[in-house]
Write a protein that holds these residues in place. Structure first.
Motif, mmCIF file in Angstrom:
data_model
loop_
_atom_site.group_PDB
_atom_site.id
_atom_site.type_symbol
_atom_site.label_atom_id
_atom_site.label_comp_id
_atom_site.label_asym_id
_atom_site.label_seq_id
_atom_site.Cartn_x
_atom_site.Cartn_y
_atom_site.Cartn_z
ATOM 1 N N GLY A 406 -57.136 50.904 -10.272
ATOM 2 C CA GLY A 406 -58.215 50.010 -9.852
ATOM 3 C C GLY A 406 -57.566 48.703 -9.434
ATOM 4 N N PRO A 407 -58.323 47.815 -8.815
ATOM 5 C CA PRO A 407 -57.737 46.542 -8.373
ATOM 6 C C PRO A 407 -57.055 45.814 -9.540
ATOM 7 C CG PRO A 407 -59.961 46.803 -7.512
ATOM 8 C CD PRO A 407 -59.745 47.924 -8.460
ATOM 9 N N GLY A 408 -55.808 45.428 -9.325
ATOM 10 C CA GLY A 408 -55.071 44.693 -10.345
ATOM 11 C C GLY A 408 -54.530 45.562 -11.470
ATOM 12 N N ARG A 409 -54.780 46.853 -11.447
ATOM 13 C CA ARG A 409 -54.338 47.731 -12.537
ATOM 14 C C ARG A 409 -52.987 48.372 -12.239
ATOM 15 N NH1 ARG A 409 -58.898 51.091 -15.501
ATOM 16 N NH2 ARG A 409 -60.449 49.442 -15.735
ATOM 17 N N GLU A 410 -52.288 48.678 -13.315
ATOM 18 C CA GLU A 410 -50.979 49.315 -13.177
ATOM 19 C C GLU A 410 -51.046 50.753 -13.705
ATOM 20 O OE1 GLU A 410 -47.600 47.744 -15.538
ATOM 21 O OE2 GLU A 410 -46.511 47.736 -13.624
ATOM 22 N N VAL A 411 -50.485 51.684 -12.946
ATOM 23 C CA VAL A 411 -50.393 53.085 -13.402
ATOM 24 C C VAL A 411 -48.989 53.609 -13.114
ATOM 25 C CG1 VAL A 411 -52.834 53.650 -12.987
ATOM 26 C CG2 VAL A 411 -51.148 54.013 -11.164
ATOM 27 N N ARG A 412 -48.710 54.787 -13.666
ATOM 28 C CA ARG A 412 -47.423 55.439 -13.405
ATOM 29 C C ARG A 412 -47.616 56.500 -12.333
ATOM 30 N NH1 ARG A 412 -46.985 57.382 -18.038
ATOM 31 N NH2 ARG A 412 -45.448 55.984 -18.961
ATOM 32 N N LEU A 413 -46.716 56.535 -11.378
ATOM 33 C CA LEU A 413 -46.671 57.682 -10.468
ATOM 34 C C LEU A 413 -45.683 58.668 -11.086
ATOM 35 C CD1 LEU A 413 -46.591 56.038 -6.903
ATOM 36 C CD2 LEU A 413 -48.561 56.956 -8.160
ATOM 37 N N ARG A 414 -46.125 59.870 -11.292
ATOM 38 C CA ARG A 414 -45.335 60.899 -11.977
ATOM 39 C C ARG A 414 -43.917 60.991 -11.412
ATOM 40 N NH1 ARG A 414 -45.072 64.327 -16.310
ATOM 41 N NH2 ARG A 414 -45.236 66.549 -15.814
ATOM 42 N N TYR A 415 -42.920 60.928 -12.292
ATOM 43 C CA TYR A 415 -41.500 61.044 -11.938
ATOM 44 C C TYR A 415 -40.999 59.887 -11.066
ATOM 45 C CZ TYR A 415 -42.106 65.884 -13.430
ATOM 46 O OH TYR A 415 -42.389 67.008 -14.153
ATOM 47 N N ALA A 416 -41.866 58.847 -10.840
ATOM 48 C CA ALA A 416 -41.457 57.805 -9.886
ATOM 49 C C ALA A 416 -41.477 56.430 -10.550
ATOM 50 C CB ALA A 416 -42.352 57.863 -8.656
ATOM 51 N N TYR A 417 -42.434 55.609 -10.187
ATOM 52 C CA TYR A 417 -42.462 54.207 -10.630
ATOM 53 C C TYR A 417 -43.838 53.825 -11.150
ATOM 54 C CZ TYR A 417 -38.185 53.656 -7.791
ATOM 55 O OH TYR A 417 -36.930 53.762 -7.273
ATOM 56 N N PHE A 418 -43.897 52.666 -11.782
ATOM 57 C CA PHE A 418 -45.187 52.029 -12.053
ATOM 58 C C PHE A 418 -45.596 51.314 -10.761
ATOM 59 C CE2 PHE A 418 -44.802 51.112 -16.938
ATOM 60 C CZ PHE A 418 -44.550 52.462 -17.157
ATOM 61 N N ILE A 419 -46.853 51.424 -10.416
ATOM 62 C CA ILE A 419 -47.359 50.645 -9.281
ATOM 63 C C ILE A 419 -48.611 49.872 -9.709
ATOM 64 C CG2 ILE A 419 -46.466 52.220 -7.501
ATOM 65 C CD1 ILE A 419 -49.432 53.156 -7.110
ATOM 66 N N THR A 420 -48.857 48.752 -9.031
ATOM 67 C CA THR A 420 -50.044 47.936 -9.316
ATOM 68 C C THR A 420 -50.821 47.758 -8.024
ATOM 69 O OG1 THR A 420 -48.797 46.736 -10.997
ATOM 70 C CG2 THR A 420 -50.848 45.716 -10.239
ATOM 71 N N CYS A 421 -52.119 47.941 -8.078
ATOM 72 C CA CYS A 421 -52.946 47.812 -6.878
ATOM 73 C C CYS A 421 -53.232 46.331 -6.607
ATOM 74 C CB CYS A 421 -54.251 48.582 -7.073
ATOM 75 S SG CYS A 421 -55.366 48.382 -5.687
ATOM 76 N N GLN A 422 -52.836 45.891 -5.419
ATOM 77 C CA GLN A 422 -53.017 44.475 -5.065
ATOM 78 C C GLN A 422 -54.196 44.258 -4.129
ATOM 79 O OE1 GLN A 422 -51.250 42.539 -6.763
ATOM 80 N NE2 GLN A 422 -49.402 43.667 -7.332
ATOM 81 N N GLU A 423 -54.416 45.202 -3.238
ATOM 82 C CA GLU A 423 -55.461 44.971 -2.237
ATOM 83 C C GLU A 423 -56.097 46.283 -1.784
ATOM 84 O OE1 GLU A 423 -55.844 42.568 1.940
ATOM 85 O OE2 GLU A 423 -54.071 42.195 0.715
ATOM 86 N N VAL A 424 -57.380 46.235 -1.512
ATOM 87 C CA VAL A 424 -58.119 47.413 -1.059
ATOM 88 C C VAL A 424 -58.511 47.199 0.393
ATOM 89 C CG1 VAL A 424 -60.174 48.831 -1.474
ATOM 90 C CG2 VAL A 424 -59.034 47.672 -3.392
ATOM 91 N N ILE A 425 -58.089 48.114 1.275
ATOM 92 C CA ILE A 425 -58.408 47.960 2.703
ATOM 93 C C ILE A 425 -59.553 48.913 3.056
ATOM 94 C CG2 ILE A 425 -57.444 48.031 5.051
ATOM 95 C CD1 ILE A 425 -55.620 46.309 3.496
#
Ligand code: ATP
Ligand code: MG
Length: 559
Positions: A406-425
């Motif tokens: 969700g906006p501003g939330r951090e999750v793990r991409l399996r086998y990859a990295y943590f990502i954080t959602c910054q903007e919704v287009i």
């Protein structure tokens, strides 16, 4: 092994043990699977196949595959070929013992002559309706045929002329002379042969009289020296006739044993009705992945092992019952959980751009092929700036319990990295078309060195490396637990039994999938649809979800 550790013995095995103890069949066990080639096999037949071949295997015996091809009007070679393929696929071997009832037509005819000569059969001119109407019922005896007292010579003459084609369909039949007031209706002078001017898929126009099931079946068993003739409960009332024929002829006499047929809820299990679904185009052929046919289950992604385990688990009983189809699905889950390679595929993609990841860069990340099986090893999957995640893994305004993106939330991409959602287009209609995210380079492999945790782990696919696919999710073909309850099973068809995602994205290892069932992480078990994957198109069928979600589905459709 002490007594308490022994496998529970089913009642048929008990009979075999007793027979072996008494030396009844000289320790032989010889069974057969006798399908009529008038349709494709279904899961009920699989139960019978596993039982017959299984019992033979366990006892060092043999099992024949025999086509009960005594009704030329409904039988076709297409069905013969499909049955051979299905029994083989289930993993059973009849060696050189593939037989056809039609190969015994000469012998069956000679046996009928013998019965006539012994005064135990007669030619009757009553029509089918008249025979039925004079049969009586459970409380009233039947009426003797006006032709019961024909002389042996006359009967012989008429029967030979029946065979020679001198009479029209239905003009005459050969009947056993037993007892029209017998308490068992099957014993009231049953028909042995009927006239049918029809071409047979194997014997062509050689015959215009064809044997009835009860006459043919016992003789087939006898000719093949079957020991235990295993059939379903509805034949219990036919056993006296089975025995009578073999006794009168004084031939080798197998023992008929009945067991309860397999019934599954939410499932139609009659060849005739399945054929209707096919003929009226309610499904895409006998091998439609929603069909309970063996070919349908195969196309759906079922494994032979899962079906065999299912059949074995059910055991053998004398009581009719309805088995929950979830048990079949669970047998598949259990088998595939151990064996299916894990891959990532996004059914309904949403684009994600990692704004702080170098443009044009690809890196390979290590993924585990099967956490349940170390020997399955690892593979590398590409990661890049542009990815796809599942639409359903993002919510713009997520409730508390939603642990995905969700906006501003951090999750793990399996086998990859943590990502954080910054903007919704969004597009001009307000639809979300892209998420702009940042990644934390220190979380490579999926964990943070500072020990920070994320609750959600999402599957994903790198966009420039993605393989396009169409993915089909199946649900039960019928909405009603007992689809034929009111005799109108077509009314109970589930209109949402197939949901198609035509724009799915899969990891590159699926560019040329093998002929096996994969686990798409978080989405279930899938197999390539060989029939639909043509002209460069790749189609996957979902065999089964990871967990049972039927209750949730019923809620959604308001049931
Ligand atoms: P259907 O009722 O679907 O038309 P059938 O009994 O007419 O099936 P056959 O080709 O005669 O079909 O069946 C071959 C064998 O499979 C028979 O021995 C039959 O008893 C068995 N069989 C058929 N249906 C089931 C079932 N639901 N459970 C167990 N055995 C079955
Ligand atoms: Mg049958």
């Amino acid at each position: 092994m002490n007594d308490t550790q022994k496998e529970p013995v089913n009642f048929i095995q008990k009979i075999i043990d007793d027979d072996n103890a008494s030396g009844k069949w000289d320790n032989r066990v010889h069974t057969r699977f006798p399908p009529e080639p008038n349709g494709y096999l279904h899961i009920g037949h699989a139960k019978s196949i596993c039982l017959n071949f299984g019992i033979a295997e366990k006892n060092g015996g043999k099992c024949n595959l025999r086509f009960d091809d005594t009704n030329p009007v409904k039988e076709e070679d297409e069905y013969v070929q499909s049955i051979i393929k299905d029994v083989k696929w289930l993993g059973f071997d009849w060696e050189d013992r593939l037989f056809y009832a039609s190969d015994y037509f000469d012998q069956m005819y000679e046996f009928a002559i013998q019965l006539v000569q012994d005064g135990k059969a007669y030619v009757c001119d009553l029509s089918g309706d008249e025979i039925r109407n004079t049969r009586g019922n459970l409380t009233e005896p039947g009426k003797e045929s006006p032709h019961i007292n024909r002389s042996i010579e006359e009967n012989l003459d008429l029967f030979v002329r029946m065979k020679n084609g001198e009479f029209a369909n239905g003009e005459k039949v050969l009947r056993a002379k037993i007892d029209m007031s017998h308490p068992n209706l099957n014993m009231r002078d049953p028909v042995i042969y009927r006239i049918l001017h029809a071409s047979h898929h194997r014997t062509g126009d050689k015959w215009c009289i064809y044997p009835m099931y009860d006459w043919a079946h016992g003789l087939e068993d006898s000719i093949e020296k079957i020991t235990h003739s295993i059939c379903t409960l509805e034949f219990e009332d036919h056993r006296p006739l089975y025995d009578w024929y073999l006794e009168q002829l004084g031939v080798y006499h197998p023992q008929q044993i009945e067991f309860a047929r397999l019934n599954l809820n939410f499932t139609i299990m009659s060849k005739r009705k399945l054929k209707q679904l096919v003929d009226e185009n309610h499904v895409d052929g006998w091998d439609d992945p929603r069909m309970p046919s063996i070919s349908g289950l195969r196309r759906r992604g079922y494994t032979p092992e899962s079906i065999r385990n299912f059949a074995e688990d059910l055991g053998v009983t004398k009581r009719d019952s309805i088995i929950d189809v979830i048990r079949l699905e669970n047998a598949l889950r259990e088998d595939l959980n151990k064996r299916a390679p894990r891959v990532m595929g996004v059914l309904d993609p949403l684009k994600v751009v990692i704004t702080n990841y170098p443009e044009g860069k690809t890196e390979m990340l290590e993924a585990i092929n099967n956490p349940e099986d170390n020997s399955a090893g690892k593979r590398d999957i590409p990661f890049s700036q542009e990815l796809y995640i599942e639409q359903s893994d993002f919510m713009e305004d997520p409730p508390k319990k939603f642990f995905r993106l969700g906006p501003g939330r951090e999750v793990r991409l399996r086998y990859a990295y943590f990502i954080t959602c910054q903007e919704v287009i969004k597009d001009e209609n307000g639809n979300i078309v892209e998420l702009q995210c940042t990644y934390d380079p220190k979380t490579r492999g999926g964990s943070a060195p500072d020990g920070r945790k994320v609750k959600g782990t999402l599957h994903w696919v790198s966009s420039p490396h993605a393989v396009d696919a169409e993915i089909r999710l199946y649900d039960r073909l019928f909405l009603n637990e007992n689809p034929d309850e009111d005799g109108e099973f077509l009314k109970n068809l589930n209109p949402d039994s197939c949901k198609t995602f035509s724009n799915s994205k899969c990891e590159p290892s699926l560019a040329n999938p093998e002929n096996l069932t994969y686990q798409f992480e978080r989405n279930g078990y899938f197999i390539k649809d060989e029939k639909e994957s043509i002209n460069g198109k790749l189609v996957f069928n979902r065999a089964v979800s990871l967990r049972d979600s039927w209750k949730k589905f019923l809620k959604q459709v308001g049931k």
